[in-house]
Scaffold this active site. Structure first.
Site, PDB file in Angstrom:
ATOM      1  N   GLY A  85      -8.198  -9.118   3.151  1.00  0.00           N
ATOM      2  CA  GLY A  85      -7.363  -8.103   2.986  1.00  0.00           C
ATOM      3  C   GLY A  85      -7.912  -6.737   2.534  1.00  0.00           C
ATOM      4  O   GLY A  85      -9.280  -6.902   2.266  1.00  0.00           O
TER       5      GLY A  85
ATOM      6  N   LYS B 109      -9.069  -2.663   2.667  1.00  0.00           N
ATOM      7  CA  LYS B 109      -9.847  -1.633   3.427  1.00  0.00           C
ATOM      8  C   LYS B 109     -11.177  -1.701   3.010  1.00  0.00           C
ATOM      9  O   LYS B 109     -11.928  -2.464   2.720  1.00  0.00           O
ATOM     10  CB  LYS B 109      -9.181  -0.445   3.216  1.00  0.00           C
ATOM     11  CG  LYS B 109      -7.555  -0.307   3.627  1.00  0.00           C
ATOM     12  CD  LYS B 109      -7.001   1.161   4.004  1.00  0.00           C
ATOM     13  CE  LYS B 109      -5.896   1.101   4.616  1.00  0.00           C
ATOM     14  NZ  LYS B 109      -5.775   2.661   5.232  1.00  0.00           N
TER      15      LYS B 109
ATOM     16  N   TRP C  16     -17.525  -0.367  -1.105  1.00  0.00           N
ATOM     17  CA  TRP C  16     -19.114  -0.613  -1.174  1.00  0.00           C
ATOM     18  C   TRP C  16     -19.505  -1.594  -2.363  1.00  0.00           C
ATOM     19  O   TRP C  16     -18.684  -1.955  -3.098  1.00  0.00           O
ATOM     20  CB  TRP C  16     -19.695   0.799  -1.690  1.00  0.00           C
ATOM     21  CG  TRP C  16     -20.970   0.652  -1.794  1.00  0.00           C
ATOM     22  CD1 TRP C  16     -22.288   0.828  -0.923  1.00  0.00           C
ATOM     23  CD2 TRP C  16     -21.575   0.538  -3.344  1.00  0.00           C
ATOM     24  NE1 TRP C  16     -23.473   0.681  -1.818  1.00  0.00           N
ATOM     25  CE2 TRP C  16     -23.101   0.379  -3.044  1.00  0.00           C
ATOM     26  CE3 TRP C  16     -21.324   0.431  -4.547  1.00  0.00           C
ATOM     27  CZ2 TRP C  16     -23.922   0.275  -4.097  1.00  0.00           C
ATOM     28  CZ3 TRP C  16     -22.056   0.239  -5.457  1.00  0.00           C
ATOM     29  CH2 TRP C  16     -23.380   0.195  -5.332  1.00  0.00           C
ATOM     30  N   HIS C  17     -20.263  -2.351  -1.861  1.00  0.00           N
ATOM     31  CA  HIS C  17     -20.942  -3.202  -3.015  1.00  0.00           C
ATOM     32  C   HIS C  17     -22.545  -3.007  -3.073  1.00  0.00           C
ATOM     33  O   HIS C  17     -23.249  -2.582  -2.203  1.00  0.00           O
ATOM     34  CB  HIS C  17     -20.856  -4.946  -2.497  1.00  0.00           C
ATOM     35  CG  HIS C  17     -19.602  -5.298  -2.285  1.00  0.00           C
ATOM     36  ND1 HIS C  17     -18.509  -5.071  -3.288  1.00  0.00           N
ATOM     37  CD2 HIS C  17     -18.853  -5.888  -1.238  1.00  0.00           C
ATOM     38  CE1 HIS C  17     -17.501  -5.729  -2.912  1.00  0.00           C
ATOM     39  NE2 HIS C  17     -17.556  -6.185  -1.537  1.00  0.00           N
TER      40      HIS C  17
ATOM     41  N   ALA D  34     -12.220  -3.608  -7.631  1.00  0.00           N
ATOM     42  CA  ALA D  34     -11.565  -3.596  -6.518  1.00  0.00           C
ATOM     43  C   ALA D  34     -11.294  -5.236  -6.219  1.00  0.00           C
ATOM     44  O   ALA D  34     -11.939  -6.113  -6.773  1.00  0.00           O
ATOM     45  CB  ALA D  34     -12.203  -3.020  -5.332  1.00  0.00           C
TER      46      ALA D  34
ATOM     47  N   GLY E 178     -10.047  -7.826  -3.153  1.00  0.00           N
ATOM     48  CA  GLY E 178      -9.509  -8.189  -1.831  1.00  0.00           C
ATOM     49  C   GLY E 178      -9.732  -9.581  -1.450  1.00  0.00           C
ATOM     50  O   GLY E 178     -10.871 -10.079  -1.730  1.00  0.00           O
TER      51      GLY E 178
ATOM     52  N   PHE F  68     -13.227 -10.060  -6.101  1.00  0.00           N
ATOM     53  CA  PHE F  68     -13.194  -8.692  -6.761  1.00  0.00           C
ATOM     54  C   PHE F  68     -14.663  -8.119  -7.109  1.00  0.00           C
ATOM     55  O   PHE F  68     -15.653  -8.944  -6.651  1.00  0.00           O
ATOM     56  CB  PHE F  68     -12.842  -9.172  -8.382  1.00  0.00           C
ATOM     57  CG  PHE F  68     -13.752  -9.745  -9.213  1.00  0.00           C
ATOM     58  CD1 PHE F  68     -14.720  -9.278  -9.923  1.00  0.00           C
ATOM     59  CD2 PHE F  68     -13.325 -11.171  -9.267  1.00  0.00           C
ATOM     60  CE1 PHE F  68     -15.299  -9.949 -10.576  1.00  0.00           C
ATOM     61  CE2 PHE F  68     -14.341 -12.024 -10.014  1.00  0.00           C
ATOM     62  CZ  PHE F  68     -15.250 -11.502 -10.909  1.00  0.00           C
ATOM     63  N   ALA F  69     -14.840  -7.073  -7.218  1.00  0.00           N
ATOM     64  CA  ALA F  69     -16.094  -6.239  -7.464  1.00  0.00           C
ATOM     65  C   ALA F  69     -15.569  -5.262  -8.813  1.00  0.00           C
ATOM     66  O   ALA F  69     -14.856  -4.374  -8.690  1.00  0.00           O
ATOM     67  CB  ALA F  69     -16.331  -5.511  -6.362  1.00  0.00           C
TER      68      ALA F  69
ATOM     69  N   CYS G 257     -11.282   1.981  -0.434  1.00  0.00           N
ATOM     70  CA  CYS G 257     -10.011   1.545  -0.508  1.00  0.00           C
ATOM     71  C   CYS G 257      -8.868   2.109   0.385  1.00  0.00           C
ATOM     72  O   CYS G 257      -7.640   1.987   0.052  1.00  0.00           O
ATOM     73  CB  CYS G 257      -9.441   1.006  -1.558  1.00  0.00           C
ATOM     74  SG  CYS G 257     -10.573  -0.042  -2.532  1.00  0.00           S
TER      75      CYS G 257
END
Length: 269
Positions: free
Chosen positions: A74, A76, A79-80, A187, A189, A201-202, A218
């Site tokens: 889920g 949007k 970046w990682h 973040a 998702g 998560f990040a 996001c």
């Protein structure tokens, strides 16, 4: 709930390519569904990569055509990359899965992690993830020119399609702290399939947050991004944060009172 298993996949020189981690997620997901492995949290660091969840709009992607990996979670686009602690909890939950409760548990563990380093964070209603709140100010006040940035008026208040990528560094997501705005430090998702979670998560520990300036992180145009290092004003490493995050994830996830999502019945006609 069964004991969590933590798997440290790779950090620093052994950062894990996104596709490799995604393949491993799917392998562990299948094994967890079959009860061949316990609930598992994959922890790792990625090389730089943009990933887009199912709700990402074309207008939120990099303007220069930088590659983006479309994923089945889920949320949007985000970046990682280096300096970011990524966690993928793969858990079997009671069906129908209460997705919101799962997200709240991840937020709680990360809020506790940040607090242990001396940073107060919170949730923002209507927006997932973990946030550092901006400082309220009188409507007519001019924002202080911290770091040379100041806004006499904010076009984002009147233009729903305002694009910070085309309007200079004073609107860049990475400079939200200097503007004293709300900024996201973690973040979240996820995806749930067959009652088992994926993605996760990040947490921004010490990344170069300018990577976020090439996208609409996001899909949020009126806030920015933060990191532990920037907010605390000192160097913080993933090596420091990793055991703390593990401890709080274990405490929150293992001790959760797991319940299926309540489905409200429609009133009789």
């Amino acid at each position: 709930m069964s004991e969590l298993r933590f798997v440290r996949m790779g950090f620093d020189a052994e950062r894990v390519e996104y596709q490799e981690a995604w393949d491993e997620q799917r392998r562990v997901h299948a094994a967890r569904f079959a009860d061949e492995v316990p609930d598992t949290v994959l922890l790792l660091e990625h090389p730089p990569v943009y990933t887009a969840g199912r709700r990402t709009e074309e207008s939120e992607r990099p303007l220069d055509g930088t590659p983006v990996i479309d994923v089945d979670r889920g949320g949007k686009i985000t970046w990682h990359g280096p300096g970011q602690l990524v966690g993928y909890p793969i858990q079997k939950l009671p069906r129908p899965v209460d997705v919101v409760a799962h997200v709240r548990r991840l937020e709680e563990a990360l809020i506790r992690t940040c607090a242990e380093f001396g940073l107060e964070t919170t949730r923002v209603e209507g927006r997932s993830g973990v946030w550092v709140l901006g400082e309220p100010e009188p409507e007519a006040a001019r924002r202080p020119a911290l770091g040379g940035l100041s806004l006499d008026f904010d076009p984002r208040l009147t233009d729903d399609e305002f694009d910070p990528r085309m309007n200079g560094p004073e609107y860049a997501p990475s400079n939200a702290g200097q503007r004293r705005e709300d900024r996201k430090i973690a973040a979240i998702g996820i995806r749930v399939a067959k009652g088992v979670t994926m993605h996760g998560f990040a947490l921004n520990v010490n990344p170069d947050n300018k990577w976020f300036d090439r996208i609409i992180p996001c899909g949020i145009r009126d806030a920015g991004v933060a990191s532990l290092a920037n907010e605390l004003g000192r160097d913080v490493t993933i090596g420091e944060v990793l055991p703390v995050a593990e401890r709080h994830l274990r405490d929150v996830l293992e001790n959760a009172d797991l319940k299926p999502r309540v489905i409200e019945k429609a009133p009789a006609a």
